[in-house]
Design a protein around this motif. Structure first.
Motif, mmCIF file in Angstrom:
data_model
loop_
_atom_site.group_PDB
_atom_site.id
_atom_site.type_symbol
_atom_site.label_atom_id
_atom_site.label_comp_id
_atom_site.label_asym_id
_atom_site.label_seq_id
_atom_site.Cartn_x
_atom_site.Cartn_y
_atom_site.Cartn_z
ATOM 1 N N ALA A 18 3.759 -22.159 -29.656
ATOM 2 C CA ALA A 18 3.894 -20.842 -30.287
ATOM 3 C C ALA A 18 5.217 -20.692 -31.038
ATOM 4 C CB ALA A 18 3.768 -19.749 -29.231
ATOM 5 N N CYS A 19 6.092 -21.674 -30.885
ATOM 6 C CA CYS A 19 7.422 -21.608 -31.495
ATOM 7 C C CYS A 19 7.329 -21.678 -33.017
ATOM 8 C CB CYS A 19 8.265 -22.772 -30.961
ATOM 9 S SG CYS A 19 9.819 -23.035 -31.825
ATOM 10 N N ARG A 20 8.035 -20.756 -33.691
ATOM 11 C CA ARG A 20 8.040 -20.754 -35.157
ATOM 12 C C ARG A 20 9.293 -21.424 -35.721
ATOM 13 N NH1 ARG A 20 5.266 -15.201 -37.387
ATOM 14 N NH2 ARG A 20 3.440 -15.248 -36.004
ATOM 15 N N GLY A 21 10.195 -21.812 -34.830
ATOM 16 C CA GLY A 21 11.398 -22.505 -35.248
ATOM 17 C C GLY A 21 11.377 -23.935 -34.787
ATOM 18 N N ARG A 22 12.488 -24.369 -34.191
ATOM 19 C CA ARG A 22 12.613 -25.734 -33.691
ATOM 20 C C ARG A 22 12.723 -25.735 -32.173
ATOM 21 N NH1 ARG A 22 17.216 -25.958 -36.752
ATOM 22 N NH2 ARG A 22 17.866 -24.369 -35.255
ATOM 23 N N THR A 74 6.533 -32.235 -33.652
ATOM 24 C CA THR A 74 7.207 -31.063 -33.110
ATOM 25 C C THR A 74 8.654 -31.073 -33.574
ATOM 26 O OG1 THR A 74 5.796 -31.021 -31.132
ATOM 27 C CG2 THR A 74 7.891 -29.856 -30.999
ATOM 28 N N LYS A 134 16.726 -17.605 -34.717
ATOM 29 C CA LYS A 134 15.577 -16.873 -34.213
ATOM 30 C C LYS A 134 14.304 -17.708 -34.407
ATOM 31 C CE LYS A 134 17.560 -12.955 -33.045
ATOM 32 N NZ LYS A 134 17.577 -12.467 -31.637
ATOM 33 N N GLY A 135 13.464 -17.701 -33.398
ATOM 34 C CA GLY A 135 12.228 -18.477 -33.454
ATOM 35 C C GLY A 135 12.308 -19.799 -32.736
ATOM 36 N N ASP A 136 13.530 -20.238 -32.367
ATOM 37 C CA ASP A 136 13.687 -21.497 -31.640
ATOM 38 C C ASP A 136 13.264 -21.346 -30.183
ATOM 39 O OD1 ASP A 136 14.689 -22.695 -33.897
ATOM 40 O OD2 ASP A 136 16.785 -22.632 -33.257
ATOM 41 N N VAL A 137 12.938 -22.476 -29.577
ATOM 42 C CA VAL A 137 12.759 -22.583 -28.133
ATOM 43 C C VAL A 137 13.816 -23.562 -27.635
ATOM 44 C CG1 VAL A 137 11.280 -23.449 -26.278
ATOM 45 C CG2 VAL A 137 10.295 -22.054 -28.088
ATOM 46 N N LEU A 159 15.975 -16.143 -27.102
ATOM 47 C CA LEU A 159 15.232 -17.390 -27.270
ATOM 48 C C LEU A 159 14.566 -17.809 -25.969
ATOM 49 C CD1 LEU A 159 17.821 -19.446 -29.371
ATOM 50 C CD2 LEU A 159 16.062 -17.855 -30.168
#
Length: 320
Positions: free
Chosen positions: A36-40, A65, A85-88, A113
């Motif tokens: 579901a992550c939109r970042g890295r 990924t 923002k958007g990272d895990v 995060l």
């Protein structure tokens, strides 16, 4: 020395098997969180754990990924600016109390995060901070002093690989996708180069008609320098092949061949390959049938060759 080595391998194997038995819904939740992550995926760890994190990040990045490694000590001196923002975040610490890790946790939380904690102490500071906490504890280290991270780092690496592969499967990641991230070296060539990229086409394709005399066909074989000619019917469809190896066998048999039409001594049902196939598949087919060239076709149903590929082409390109 051999007994010591065997003991190390056994302890580390046992650590991985024990880890396998502990996999639960938490692992699934971690994978879903990354999907579901939109970042890295930002992976951080100190010391030996940090080295493992670098490898896991590299494996994830090469399998679809987007991931990177953040050194926690550098992080508290400015590199936390890598987070967005958007990272895990995946934080790894066997003790769960590593100072450099615990000092960056407030920033991760402040940025909102998601945090996946991988620790051998689930009740530790890191373990309690994780939105998902994965237990990487081991019964013992392979080091006889119980000090050097050995079984614990092996278990961590194995779990990281398990996560990367689970993500790969969930994403439907293909060999073609893998090739895009590995353009260099023999691996990239095997996965990226296609037959159409390497085949001879147009006037460079050795072809003669069915009624061509062998002595005339020999000029085609020698002029195109591929050691073979295809034989086509009146419509241009490939019906056979004749190679320099066939010529040697005919001469050894004492058969009067020079004035024979090529159709009387050619090999029928020649092996073929499609232009869109990987070059590595062409090599596999050549090895399977002990041949050195394949005529190339547009599709399965087309009788007319559009090219020819020779094993020397594969060797030059580094596919073989």
């Amino acid at each position: 020395m051999i007994e010591t080595a065997k003991n190390v391998l056994q302890v580390e194997a046992d650590a991985i098997l024990a880890l396998s038995d502990r996999l639960d819904h938490g692992f699934e939740k971690a994978v879903e969180m990354i999907l579901a992550c939109r970042g890295r995926v930002v992976i951080t760890g100190m010391g030996k754990s940090g080295l493992i994190c670098q490898k896991v990040a590299a494996t994830m990045a090469s399998t679809g990924t987007p991931a990177l490694f953040l050194h926690p000590a550098e992080g508290i001196h400015g590199d936390l600016g890598m987070l967005m923002k958007g990272d895990v975040v995946i934080a790894v610490s066997n003790s769960g109390e590593t100072e450099e890790i615990t000092r960056i946790l407030p920033v991760i939380k402040r940025m909102g995060l998601p945090l996946i904690a991988m620790t051998g102490k689930v009740a530790s500071v890191l373990g309690r901070a994780g939105d998902v906490t994965l237990d990487i504890s081991v019964k013992e280290e392979a080091c006889p002093l119980g000090l050097a991270p050995t079984a614990s780092t092996t278990a961590t690496l194995a779990l990281g690989d398990a996560m990367a592969v689970a993500l790969l499967v969930k994403r439907g990641f293909r060999a073609e996708d893998f090739a895009l991230f590995h353009p260099g070296g023999s691996l990239g060539k095997k996965l990226l180069l296609r037959v159409e990229d390497m085949m001879h086409s147009g006037d460079d394709v050795p072809l003669v008609g069915e009624q061509t005399l062998l002595k005339e066909a020999l000029f085609e074989i020698t002029s195109k320098k591929l050691g073979v000619t295809g034989v086509v019917d009146d419509n241009g469809g490939l019906v056979g092949v004749f190679t320099d190896g066939d010529l040697r066998r005919c001469i050894e048999s004492g058969f009067d061949i020079l004035n024979q039409p090529i159709s009387s001594i050619m090999s029928r049902n020649p092996k073929r390959i499609l232009r869109g196939n990987l070059a590595a598949k062409a090599l596999q087919r050549m090895e399977q049938h002990s041949i050195t060239s394949l005529f190339v076709f547009e599709d399965e149903h087309s009788p007319i060759p559009v090219g020819i590929i020779h094993i020397h082409d594969l060797l030059k390109a580094g596919v073989a």
